[in-house]
Design a protein around this motif. Structure first.
Motif, mmCIF file in Angstrom:
data_model
loop_
_atom_site.group_PDB
_atom_site.id
_atom_site.type_symbol
_atom_site.label_atom_id
_atom_site.label_comp_id
_atom_site.label_asym_id
_atom_site.label_seq_id
_atom_site.Cartn_x
_atom_site.Cartn_y
_atom_site.Cartn_z
ATOM 1 N N ARG A 41 0.846 -1.222 0.030
ATOM 2 C CA ARG A 41 0.002 -0.020 -0.073
ATOM 3 C C ARG A 41 0.812 1.131 -0.184
ATOM 4 O O ARG A 41 2.028 1.241 0.569
ATOM 5 C CB ARG A 41 -0.991 0.177 1.148
ATOM 6 C CG ARG A 41 0.069 0.034 2.300
ATOM 7 C CD ARG A 41 -0.777 -0.141 3.659
ATOM 8 N NE ARG A 41 0.276 -0.502 4.635
ATOM 9 C CZ ARG A 41 -0.037 -0.242 5.926
ATOM 10 N NH1 ARG A 41 -1.136 0.086 6.425
ATOM 11 N NH2 ARG A 41 1.052 -0.482 7.005
ATOM 12 N N GLU B 278 -5.342 2.070 0.676
ATOM 13 C CA GLU B 278 -6.200 2.413 -0.315
ATOM 14 C C GLU B 278 -7.103 1.611 -1.137
ATOM 15 O O GLU B 278 -8.199 2.095 -1.497
ATOM 16 C CB GLU B 278 -5.227 2.954 -1.508
ATOM 17 C CG GLU B 278 -4.150 2.161 -2.181
ATOM 18 C CD GLU B 278 -2.836 2.116 -1.304
ATOM 19 O OE1 GLU B 278 -2.877 2.297 -0.291
ATOM 20 O OE2 GLU B 278 -2.039 2.044 -2.159
ATOM 21 N N HIS B 279 -6.626 0.250 -0.809
ATOM 22 C CA HIS B 279 -7.690 -0.728 -1.428
ATOM 23 C C HIS B 279 -8.781 -1.043 -0.481
ATOM 24 O O HIS B 279 -10.027 -1.072 -0.686
ATOM 25 C CB HIS B 279 -6.945 -2.158 -1.811
ATOM 26 C CG HIS B 279 -5.592 -1.998 -2.331
ATOM 27 N ND1 HIS B 279 -4.467 -2.043 -1.757
ATOM 28 C CD2 HIS B 279 -5.206 -1.630 -3.496
ATOM 29 C CE1 HIS B 279 -3.483 -2.069 -2.208
ATOM 30 N NE2 HIS B 279 -3.721 -1.706 -3.479
ATOM 31 N N CYS B 280 -8.326 -1.286 0.789
ATOM 32 C CA CYS B 280 -9.587 -1.540 1.802
ATOM 33 C C CYS B 280 -10.486 -0.443 2.041
ATOM 34 O O CYS B 280 -11.630 -0.809 2.302
ATOM 35 C CB CYS B 280 -8.872 -1.977 3.118
ATOM 36 S SG CYS B 280 -7.839 -3.405 2.885
ATOM 37 N N PHE B 281 -9.817 0.863 1.968
ATOM 38 C CA PHE B 281 -10.663 1.853 2.255
ATOM 39 C C PHE B 281 -12.093 2.004 1.165
ATOM 40 O O PHE B 281 -13.153 2.062 1.357
ATOM 41 C CB PHE B 281 -9.982 3.273 2.137
ATOM 42 C CG PHE B 281 -10.858 4.543 2.177
ATOM 43 C CD1 PHE B 281 -11.425 4.858 3.589
ATOM 44 C CD2 PHE B 281 -11.086 5.333 1.370
ATOM 45 C CE1 PHE B 281 -12.234 5.945 3.615
ATOM 46 C CE2 PHE B 281 -11.901 6.706 1.260
ATOM 47 C CZ PHE B 281 -12.587 6.660 2.522
ATOM 48 N N LEU B 282 -11.629 1.596 -0.013
ATOM 49 C CA LEU B 282 -12.775 1.737 -1.193
ATOM 50 C C LEU B 282 -13.796 0.449 -0.644
ATOM 51 O O LEU B 282 -15.012 0.514 -0.967
ATOM 52 C CB LEU B 282 -12.202 1.115 -2.624
ATOM 53 C CG LEU B 282 -11.504 2.612 -2.972
ATOM 54 C CD1 LEU B 282 -11.011 2.116 -4.341
ATOM 55 C CD2 LEU B 282 -12.185 3.869 -3.021
ATOM 56 N N ASP B 283 -13.353 -0.732 -0.380
ATOM 57 C CA ASP B 283 -14.266 -1.682 0.143
ATOM 58 C C ASP B 283 -15.104 -1.381 1.321
ATOM 59 O O ASP B 283 -16.368 -1.586 1.173
ATOM 60 C CB ASP B 283 -13.323 -3.035 0.835
ATOM 61 C CG ASP B 283 -12.756 -3.921 -0.514
ATOM 62 O OD1 ASP B 283 -13.371 -3.568 -1.663
ATOM 63 O OD2 ASP B 283 -12.056 -4.679 -0.300
ATOM 64 N N TYR B 284 -14.491 -0.612 2.190
ATOM 65 C CA TYR B 284 -15.436 -0.157 3.444
ATOM 66 C C TYR B 284 -16.177 0.728 3.134
ATOM 67 O O TYR B 284 -17.488 0.928 3.415
ATOM 68 C CB TYR B 284 -14.260 0.548 4.567
ATOM 69 C CG TYR B 284 -15.008 0.741 5.754
ATOM 70 C CD1 TYR B 284 -15.622 -0.176 6.397
ATOM 71 C CD2 TYR B 284 -15.124 1.974 6.152
ATOM 72 C CE1 TYR B 284 -16.284 0.042 7.564
ATOM 73 C CE2 TYR B 284 -15.721 2.337 7.463
ATOM 74 C CZ TYR B 284 -16.347 1.499 7.989
ATOM 75 O OH TYR B 284 -17.213 1.700 9.324
ATOM 76 N N LEU B 285 -15.908 1.665 2.254
ATOM 77 C CA LEU B 285 -16.819 2.798 1.546
ATOM 78 C C LEU B 285 -18.050 2.015 0.679
ATOM 79 O O LEU B 285 -19.300 2.303 0.943
ATOM 80 C CB LEU B 285 -16.248 3.690 0.488
ATOM 81 C CG LEU B 285 -16.477 4.844 0.357
ATOM 82 C CD1 LEU B 285 -16.868 5.798 1.097
ATOM 83 C CD2 LEU B 285 -15.664 5.525 -0.990
ATOM 84 N N GLU B 286 -17.774 0.995 0.202
ATOM 85 C CA GLU B 286 -18.713 0.232 -0.613
ATOM 86 C C GLU B 286 -19.808 -0.478 0.611
ATOM 87 O O GLU B 286 -21.025 -0.496 0.539
ATOM 88 C CB GLU B 286 -18.196 -1.065 -1.323
ATOM 89 C CG GLU B 286 -19.361 -1.581 -2.059
ATOM 90 C CD GLU B 286 -18.841 -3.173 -2.510
ATOM 91 O OE1 GLU B 286 -18.052 -3.498 -1.707
ATOM 92 O OE2 GLU B 286 -19.409 -3.727 -3.416
ATOM 93 N N ILE C 214 -23.412 8.403 -2.689
ATOM 94 C CA ILE C 214 -21.922 8.829 -2.819
ATOM 95 C C ILE C 214 -22.115 10.374 -2.613
ATOM 96 O O ILE C 214 -21.028 10.865 -2.150
ATOM 97 C CB ILE C 214 -21.100 8.538 -4.253
ATOM 98 C CG1 ILE C 214 -19.732 8.743 -4.007
ATOM 99 C CG2 ILE C 214 -22.000 9.328 -5.425
ATOM 100 C CD1 ILE C 214 -18.991 7.726 -3.399
ATOM 101 N N GLY D 150 -13.278 -4.735 3.790
ATOM 102 C CA GLY D 150 -11.916 -3.821 3.825
ATOM 103 C C GLY D 150 -11.276 -3.862 5.295
ATOM 104 O O GLY D 150 -10.302 -3.362 5.643
#
Lengths: 72, 186
Positions: A37, A50-58, A68, B125
């Motif tokens: 990361r 940066e990857h996990c944050f997008l998953d959490y946002l989803e 959004i 995440g």
């Protein structure tokens, strides 16, 4: 004389966003996904790359019925 | 917050409503893409699955290697819709709960209603955070798949949200209604 309108600064690089979202990662591997990361953000003491944050946002969008536009 | 135990009981499923926040305790089994393919082979041959399926809960996840003193590293959910095609097989085998991330197809929703089964949404995440609710984990089948092997995982108070309940209601119903209305207007 009309005052010239100030041009709005557009954030195009991650470094420009960094003060808003998080900090540069001190370790290369994310504790969540194990991927390399560049940065991390902490939400309630949980670290997201940066990857996990997008998953959490989803997850937030899907579970809370958020749009959004609620984040803008 | 509702406390539920896995394997699930029919009364637990009956009491769960889409949108409920739950804490799951008990035994669940991890399942990823490759393990599904091998299970399908067993299913076609009419053989038993290598883990008890009656009222079981599966977790669409694969653990990362364990850290010292912990049963595994992180255990975050993966996108469930990739495994939608295998849902009829799992339900037919008696599985009644699935934990994953993201939306499911309309077909899956209908099947969950038909079989009175539940789909739980886990926080995407946040695999390292979720791993703290794992008390024990051991591979039980297909170890040649590495992290994609089937793991028997003991959970204690694992947080999730009921995304689709046993009546086929989903947390996305309202949003989908709005989408339909907007499309009709156009």
């Amino acid at each position: 004389m009309r005052k010239k309108k100030k041009k709005r600064k557009i954030r195009t690089r991650f470094e420009d966003w960094l003060p808003l979202v998080g900090q540069l990662a001190d370790k290369p591997e994310c504790p969540n996904c194990g991927e390399e990361r560049e940065w991390s953000v902490f939400i309630e003491k949980i670290e997201f790359c940066e990857h996990c944050f997008l998953d959490y946002l989803e997850f937030l969008i899907l579970s809370q019925g958020l749009s959004i536009f609620d984040f803008l | 917050m509702k406390l539920i135990k896995s394997p699930l009981e029919a009364k637990d499923i009956f009491n769960l409503i889409a949108g409920d926040k739950v804490l799951i305790s008990g035994t669940v089994y991890t399942l990823r893409d490759s393990a599904h393919k091998l299970l399908l082979q067993l299913f076609k041959e009419g053989k038993d699955f290598p883990f008890p399926t009656q009222n079981a809960v599966i977790y669409y996840a694969a653990p990362t290697p364990p850290k010292a003193g912990h049963p595994l590293g992180s255990l975050g959910p993966t996108t469930a819709s990739r495994m939608d095609v295998y849902v009829p097989m799992l339900l037919e085998k008696g599985i009644r709960g699935m934990i994953g991330k993201g939306k499911r197809s309309d077909e899956v929703r209908e099947l969950l209603k038909q079989y009175k089964a539940v789909y739980f949404l886990a926080a995407g995440g946040a695999g390292a955070y979720l791993a703290q609710f794992v008390k024990d984990a051991k591979p039980v089948a297909f170890q040649e798949l590495g992290p994609e092997a089937i793991y028997e995982v003991q959970l204690e108070g694992f947080p999730a949200i009921v995304a689709i309940d046993g009546e086929g209601r989903s947390i996305w119903d309202e949003e989908e209604e709005k989408e339909k209305e907007n499309k009709d207007k156009i």
